[in-house]
Design a protein around this motif. Structure first.
Motif, mmCIF file in Angstrom:
data_model
loop_
_atom_site.group_PDB
_atom_site.id
_atom_site.type_symbol
_atom_site.label_atom_id
_atom_site.label_comp_id
_atom_site.label_asym_id
_atom_site.label_seq_id
_atom_site.Cartn_x
_atom_site.Cartn_y
_atom_site.Cartn_z
ATOM 1 N N MET A 1 3.849 -175.121 1.418
ATOM 2 C CA MET A 1 5.107 -175.417 2.051
ATOM 3 C C MET A 1 5.238 -174.592 3.325
ATOM 4 N N CYS A 2 5.897 -175.157 4.310
ATOM 5 C CA CYS A 2 6.081 -174.510 5.604
ATOM 6 C C CYS A 2 7.281 -173.565 5.531
ATOM 7 N N PHE A 3 7.091 -172.351 5.954
ATOM 8 C CA PHE A 3 8.177 -171.388 5.875
ATOM 9 C C PHE A 3 8.767 -171.033 7.230
ATOM 10 N N ARG A 4 8.048 -171.293 8.319
ATOM 11 C CA ARG A 4 8.572 -170.997 9.649
ATOM 12 C C ARG A 4 8.051 -172.041 10.621
ATOM 13 N N ILE A 5 8.952 -172.674 11.344
ATOM 14 C CA ILE A 5 8.569 -173.623 12.380
ATOM 15 C C ILE A 5 9.051 -173.050 13.702
ATOM 16 N N MET A 6 8.113 -172.759 14.585
ATOM 17 C CA MET A 6 8.422 -172.205 15.898
ATOM 18 C C MET A 6 7.893 -173.165 16.956
ATOM 19 N N ILE A 7 8.647 -173.338 18.022
ATOM 20 C CA ILE A 7 8.222 -174.164 19.139
ATOM 21 C C ILE A 7 8.202 -173.294 20.380
ATOM 22 N N ALA A 8 7.056 -173.283 21.051
ATOM 23 C CA ALA A 8 6.914 -172.521 22.292
ATOM 24 C C ALA A 8 6.770 -173.490 23.451
ATOM 25 N N SER A 9 7.495 -173.223 24.508
ATOM 26 C CA SER A 9 7.385 -173.985 25.751
ATOM 27 C C SER A 9 6.867 -173.018 26.802
ATOM 28 N N ILE A 10 5.702 -173.330 27.364
ATOM 29 C CA ILE A 10 5.065 -172.437 28.329
ATOM 30 C C ILE A 10 5.150 -173.054 29.716
ATOM 31 N N ASN A 11 5.817 -172.352 30.626
ATOM 32 C CA ASN A 11 5.930 -172.798 32.014
ATOM 33 C C ASN A 11 4.867 -172.057 32.814
ATOM 34 N N GLN A 12 3.833 -172.768 33.207
ATOM 35 C CA GLN A 12 2.722 -172.136 33.918
ATOM 36 C C GLN A 12 3.042 -171.848 35.374
ATOM 37 N N VAL A 13 4.097 -172.465 35.903
ATOM 38 C CA VAL A 13 4.473 -172.221 37.296
ATOM 39 C C VAL A 13 5.141 -170.860 37.444
ATOM 40 N N ASP A 14 6.202 -170.627 36.655
ATOM 41 C CA ASP A 14 6.891 -169.336 36.790
ATOM 42 C C ASP A 14 6.493 -168.320 35.714
ATOM 43 N N LYS A 15 5.462 -168.655 34.942
ATOM 44 C CA LYS A 15 4.869 -167.728 33.962
ATOM 45 C C LYS A 15 5.878 -167.249 32.920
ATOM 46 N N THR A 16 6.676 -168.189 32.389
ATOM 47 C CA THR A 16 7.639 -167.845 31.347
ATOM 48 C C THR A 16 7.338 -168.623 30.072
ATOM 49 N N ILE A 17 7.809 -168.081 28.961
ATOM 50 C CA ILE A 17 7.670 -168.721 27.663
ATOM 51 C C ILE A 17 9.043 -168.772 27.010
#
Length: 92
Positions: A1-17
């Motif tokens: 069973m899944c206990f943690r669902i995380m979504i990461a969005s990586i902006n390669q232009v301004d180097k932010t996550i």
């Protein structure tokens, strides 16, 4: 069973996550299983169904993912905060 669902969005232009967490008890539609908790999607169909469920319920188009189990992690307490560190080899 899944206990943690995380979504990461990586902006390669301004180097932010940007990182968000979907609570595992979020009630959603799971293909072939009706309305249920989002963590059940992983139990029913592993990564493929979990990804399909996230995309269809939240209007996303996620195509890449990482699955990590607790055998590959250790917990470190740093400044009274618990941090997870990956200790297993990552094979592709």
């Amino acid at each position: 069973m899944c206990f943690r669902i995380m979504i990461a969005s990586i902006n390669q232009v301004d180097k932010t996550i940007k990182l968000i967490s979907i609570p595992r008890d979020t009630y959603v539609s799971v293909a072939g299983h009706g309305k249920t908790k989002i963590n059940h999607a992983y139990a029913y169909g592993k990564e493929q169904l979990a990804l399909k469920t996230i995309n269809s319920n939240f209007g996303l188009n996620i195509s890449e993912y990482v699955t990590i189990n607790f055998k590959g992690l250790i917990m470190i307490k740093l400044f009274n905060t618990f941090v997870w560190k990956i200790v297993a080899n990552m094979l592709y």
